[in-house]
Design a protein around this motif. Structure first.
Motif, PDB file in Angstrom:
ATOM      1  N   SER A 127       0.821  -1.216   0.000  1.00 48.49           N
ATOM      2  CA  SER A 127       0.000   0.000   0.000  1.00 48.49           C
ATOM      3  C   SER A 127       0.854   1.265   0.000  1.00 48.49           C
ATOM      4  O   SER A 127       0.514   2.260  -0.629  1.00 48.49           O
ATOM      5  N   ARG A 128       1.990   1.233   0.708  1.00 50.93           N
ATOM      6  CA  ARG A 128       2.896   2.379   0.738  1.00 50.93           C
ATOM      7  C   ARG A 128       4.181   2.107  -0.039  1.00 50.93           C
ATOM      8  O   ARG A 128       4.998   2.992  -0.226  1.00 50.93           O
ATOM      9  N   GLY A 129       4.368   0.877  -0.474  1.00 52.26           N
ATOM     10  CA  GLY A 129       5.614   0.495  -1.116  1.00 52.26           C
ATOM     11  C   GLY A 129       5.618   0.734  -2.617  1.00 52.26           C
ATOM     12  O   GLY A 129       4.603   0.548  -3.296  1.00 52.26           O
ATOM     13  N   ARG A 130       6.764   1.151  -3.131  1.00 50.79           N
ATOM     14  CA  ARG A 130       6.940   1.378  -4.552  1.00 50.79           C
ATOM     15  C   ARG A 130       8.335   0.901  -4.979  1.00 50.79           C
ATOM     16  O   ARG A 130       9.253   0.816  -4.151  1.00 50.79           O
ATOM     17  N   ILE A 131       8.493   0.633  -6.274  1.00 51.97           N
ATOM     18  CA  ILE A 131       9.817   0.448  -6.856  1.00 51.97           C
ATOM     19  C   ILE A 131      10.160   1.757  -7.551  1.00 51.97           C
ATOM     20  O   ILE A 131       9.420   2.228  -8.430  1.00 51.97           O
ATOM     21  N   LEU A 132      11.266   2.355  -7.143  1.00 56.43           N
ATOM     22  CA  LEU A 132      11.671   3.653  -7.666  1.00 56.43           C
ATOM     23  C   LEU A 132      12.977   3.501  -8.435  1.00 56.43           C
ATOM     24  O   LEU A 132      13.947   2.926  -7.935  1.00 56.43           O
ATOM     25  N   GLN A 133      12.996   4.017  -9.650  1.00 59.09           N
ATOM     26  CA  GLN A 133      14.240   4.039 -10.438  1.00 59.09           C
ATOM     27  C   GLN A 133      14.832   5.437 -10.356  1.00 59.09           C
ATOM     28  O   GLN A 133      14.180   6.416 -10.717  1.00 59.09           O
ATOM     29  N   LEU A 134      16.059   5.514  -9.844  1.00 55.86           N
ATOM     30  CA  LEU A 134      16.719   6.803  -9.677  1.00 55.86           C
ATOM     31  C   LEU A 134      17.500   7.184 -10.933  1.00 55.86           C
ATOM     32  O   LEU A 134      18.042   6.317 -11.634  1.00 55.86           O
ATOM     33  N   HIS A 135      17.565   8.478 -11.183  1.00 50.42           N
ATOM     34  CA  HIS A 135      18.328   8.995 -12.331  1.00 50.42           C
ATOM     35  C   HIS A 135      19.295  10.068 -11.830  1.00 50.42           C
ATOM     36  O   HIS A 135      18.894  11.001 -11.128  1.00 50.42           O
ATOM     37  N   PHE A 136      20.560   9.886 -12.201  1.00 45.97           N
ATOM     38  CA  PHE A 136      21.593  10.826 -11.756  1.00 45.97           C
ATOM     39  C   PHE A 136      22.750  10.776 -12.738  1.00 45.97           C
ATOM     40  O   PHE A 136      23.149   9.696 -13.193  1.00 45.97           O
ATOM     41  N   ASN A 137      23.296  11.919 -13.074  1.00 43.20           N
ATOM     42  CA  ASN A 137      24.392  11.994 -14.043  1.00 43.20           C
ATOM     43  C   ASN A 137      25.724  11.726 -13.344  1.00 43.20           C
ATOM     44  O   ASN A 137      26.443  12.631 -12.940  1.00 43.20           O
ATOM     45  N   GLY A 138      26.020  10.449 -13.186  1.00 42.33           N
ATOM     46  CA  GLY A 138      27.251  10.045 -12.517  1.00 42.33           C
ATOM     47  C   GLY A 138      27.215   8.544 -12.290  1.00 42.33           C
ATOM     48  O   GLY A 138      26.169   7.901 -12.439  1.00 42.33           O
ATOM     49  N   ASN A 139      28.356   7.936 -11.941  1.00 42.52           N
ATOM     50  CA  ASN A 139      28.398   6.498 -11.729  1.00 42.52           C
ATOM     51  C   ASN A 139      27.707   6.124 -10.409  1.00 42.52           C
ATOM     52  O   ASN A 139      27.239   6.988  -9.669  1.00 42.52           O
ATOM     53  N   HIS A 140      27.664   4.826 -10.131  1.00 42.26           N
ATOM     54  CA  HIS A 140      26.952   4.332  -8.954  1.00 42.26           C
ATOM     55  C   HIS A 140      27.519   4.919  -7.661  1.00 42.26           C
ATOM     56  O   HIS A 140      26.782   5.297  -6.748  1.00 42.26           O
ATOM     57  N   GLN A 141      28.822   4.996  -7.580  1.00 40.72           N
ATOM     58  CA  GLN A 141      29.474   5.533  -6.385  1.00 40.72           C
ATOM     59  C   GLN A 141      29.063   6.987  -6.145  1.00 40.72           C
ATOM     60  O   GLN A 141      28.784   7.392  -5.010  1.00 40.72           O
ATOM     61  N   LYS A 142      29.000   7.764  -7.225  1.00 40.23           N
ATOM     62  CA  LYS A 142      28.606   9.169  -7.095  1.00 40.23           C
ATOM     63  C   LYS A 142      27.129   9.302  -6.729  1.00 40.23           C
ATOM     64  O   LYS A 142      26.736  10.220  -5.998  1.00 40.23           O
ATOM     65  N   LEU A 143      26.308   8.379  -7.239  1.00 47.14           N
ATOM     66  CA  LEU A 143      24.886   8.371  -6.873  1.00 47.14           C
ATOM     67  C   LEU A 143      24.719   8.143  -5.372  1.00 47.14           C
ATOM     68  O   LEU A 143      23.975   8.866  -4.707  1.00 47.14           O
ATOM     69  N   ILE A 144      25.404   7.129  -4.859  1.00 51.26           N
ATOM     70  CA  ILE A 144      25.309   6.824  -3.424  1.00 51.26           C
ATOM     71  C   ILE A 144      25.815   8.002  -2.598  1.00 51.26           C
ATOM     72  O   ILE A 144      25.223   8.363  -1.568  1.00 51.26           O
ATOM     73  N   GLN A 145      26.881   8.628  -3.046  1.00 49.58           N
ATOM     74  CA  GLN A 145      27.427   9.777  -2.340  1.00 49.58           C
ATOM     75  C   GLN A 145      26.428  10.928  -2.317  1.00 49.58           C
ATOM     76  O   GLN A 145      26.268  11.609  -1.299  1.00 49.58           O
ATOM     77  N   LYS A 146      25.719  11.129  -3.415  1.00 45.09           N
ATOM     78  CA  LYS A 146      24.720  12.200  -3.483  1.00 45.09           C
ATOM     79  C   LYS A 146      23.553  11.911  -2.525  1.00 45.09           C
ATOM     80  O   LYS A 146      23.066  12.817  -1.837  1.00 45.09           O
ATOM     81  N   ILE A 147      23.137  10.646  -2.465  1.00 49.22           N
ATOM     82  CA  ILE A 147      22.069  10.269  -1.528  1.00 49.22           C
ATOM     83  C   ILE A 147      22.503  10.559  -0.095  1.00 49.22           C
ATOM     84  O   ILE A 147      21.733  11.081   0.716  1.00 49.22           O
ATOM     85  N   LYS A 148      23.758  10.242   0.210  1.00 49.01           N
ATOM     86  CA  LYS A 148      24.270  10.493   1.560  1.00 49.01           C
ATOM     87  C   LYS A 148      24.311  11.985   1.872  1.00 49.01           C
ATOM     88  O   LYS A 148      24.090  12.403   3.011  1.00 49.01           O
ATOM     89  N   GLU A 149      24.588  12.776   0.858  1.00 48.80           N
ATOM     90  CA  GLU A 149      24.674  14.228   1.065  1.00 48.80           C
ATOM     91  C   GLU A 149      23.309  14.851   1.355  1.00 48.80           C
ATOM     92  O   GLU A 149      23.184  15.740   2.199  1.00 48.80           O
ATOM     93  N   ILE A 150      22.289  14.393   0.628  1.00 51.30           N
ATOM     94  CA  ILE A 150      20.979  15.041   0.761  1.00 51.30           C
ATOM     95  C   ILE A 150      19.992  14.253   1.616  1.00 51.30           C
ATOM     96  O   ILE A 150      18.970  14.783   2.042  1.00 51.30           O
ATOM     97  N   GLY A 151      20.305  12.973   1.883  1.00 54.19           N
ATOM     98  CA  GLY A 151      19.417  12.154   2.703  1.00 54.19           C
ATOM     99  C   GLY A 151      19.464  12.563   4.170  1.00 54.19           C
ATOM    100  O   GLY A 151      20.442  13.137   4.647  1.00 54.19           O
ATOM    101  N   LYS A 152      18.389  12.262   4.879  1.00 57.85           N
ATOM    102  CA  LYS A 152      18.265  12.591   6.295  1.00 57.85           C
ATOM    103  C   LYS A 152      18.308  11.323   7.149  1.00 57.85           C
ATOM    104  O   LYS A 152      17.925  10.232   6.690  1.00 57.85           O
ATOM    105  N   THR A 153      18.765  11.471   8.390  1.00 61.05           N
ATOM    106  CA  THR A 153      18.772  10.356   9.334  1.00 61.05           C
ATOM    107  C   THR A 153      17.352   9.817   9.484  1.00 61.05           C
ATOM    108  O   THR A 153      16.424  10.577   9.784  1.00 61.05           O
TER     109      THR A 153
END
Length: 348
Positions: A127-153
């Motif tokens: 009911s609340r779950g989704r599959i989300l495809q992320l888009h980011f101009n950079g490799n996987h490592q840079k994507l994860i780093q960006k998530i860490k930068e903008i993500g919240k605890t």
């Protein structure tokens, strides 16, 4: 039949800990001696008094991932919260997520998180779950780093406040190493570096395993017959050296203490026929509820949990139903703080 309703009690809303204690090891500690039905009241810094040289504490060294993202729907600009549960495919950049408000998020919707990070909802799961495809101009490592930068605890919902700078460190154990959890192994939050050093000096073995917590442990049990409840799978790693130390302690009849329900679930997921711990690397959906025979640990550290939760069910299996409920009744009466940032109990 063991019923979910048996594990209900009036939730003490005024005792829900919305902030951590000022110092990690100064939280309160209830000691439950289950074999003699005795309960003591101490502080967490008193923990070394209950262990001797050669005893073992099993620590879950998982590290919390900044899994909460805030974005806007394309076109309507509606605010959407996305909780990253786990990465499904690093090449396709697909993630299993929860969304809020779910009624506004449908397959095909596009979300903008800013900083060049966007996403598209490609499927529904729950009911609340989704599959989300992320888009980011950079490799996987840079994507994860960006998530860490903008993500919240990812503080639990009941805390009902915005994360503060302090939460980035206090919602992690001091021994957190391997990133992958969306919730902290909260029994470990009480350990300070000073307390760990005191335990080491006393000759107590601090053994690390890894279980990455999802939200499965915290999902409400929605069936009355608890044997019909299904746990979500969580990733688990137990190394050879950890097994060697733990099995040696079992052989010598030492105290083996699981720090938290996640550590207990991990070790009970890889038991050999001769009741020793085996190395393990994989997924576990182990659900422990009464009656249950525990094979590895003879002691446990845990926090005070929610009514009708799988965590409380495990504690009653380990401690005994009546003694657990008595401890909770006393805990409420004596104003112990509950849940993630709350106080702890040591069950011996």
């Amino acid at each position: 039949m063991v019923k979910t309703s048996d594990f209900n009690f009036k939730s003490p809303l005024d005792l829900l800990a919305k902030f951590p204690s000022q110092e990690r090891d100064e939280s309160r500690l209830m000691i439950i001696h289950k074999n003699i039905n005795k309960i003591e009241h101490k502080f967490f810094k008193d923990l070394p008094k209950y262990f001797e040289e050669g005893d073992v504490l099993i620590l879950n060294n998982t590290k919390v991932f900044p899994a909460r993202l805030f974005g806007n729907k394309e076109k309507t600009d509606a605010k959407i919260e996305v909780f990253l549960l786990r990465e499904l495919d690093s090449e396709d950049r697909t993630w299993d997520v929860l969304v809020d408000p779910a009624r506004k998020v449908r397959v095909g919707n596009k979300l903008n998180f800013g900083y060049g990070l966007t996403g598209e909802v490609i499927d529904n799961t729950t009911s609340r779950g989704r599959i989300l495809q992320l888009h980011f101009n950079g490799n996987h490592q840079k994507l994860i780093q960006k998530i860490k930068e903008i993500g919240k605890t990812p503080l639990p919902k009941y805390i009902n406040r915005n994360p503060e700078k302090n939460d980035e460190t206090r919602y992690q154990t001091v021994y957190a190493k391997i990133e992958g959890s969306v919730a902290a192994p909260t029994a470990g939050l009480h350990f300070s570096k000073h307390l760990l050093k005191k335990l080491e000096i006393k000759g107590i073995n601090l053994v690390e395993i890894t279980l990455h917590l999802g939200l499965g442990s915290f999902h409400p049990v929605e069936v009355e017959d608890i044997s019909k409840h299904k746990m979500d799978s969580e990733k688990c790693f137990i190394g050879k050296e950890s097994c060697k130390i733990i099995n040696n302690a079992i052989k010598k009849k030492k105290r083996v203490c699981a720090v938290g329900t996640s550590s207990m679930r991990a070790i009970e997921s890889s038991v050999s026929s001769d009741k020793n711990l085996n190395p393990f690397s994989g997924w576990t959906n182990k659900f422990i509820f009464p009656p249950y025979h525990f094979n590895i640990a003879n002691a446990m550290i845990t926090n005070f949990h929610m009514p009708k939760s799988t965590l409380l069910m495990m504690i009653t299996a380990f401690t005994g139903f009546n003694l657990t409920m008595k401890a909770y009744e006393i805990g409420i009466k004596k104003k112990y703080r509950f849940y993630s940032y709350g106080d702890a109990m040591l069950i011996l």
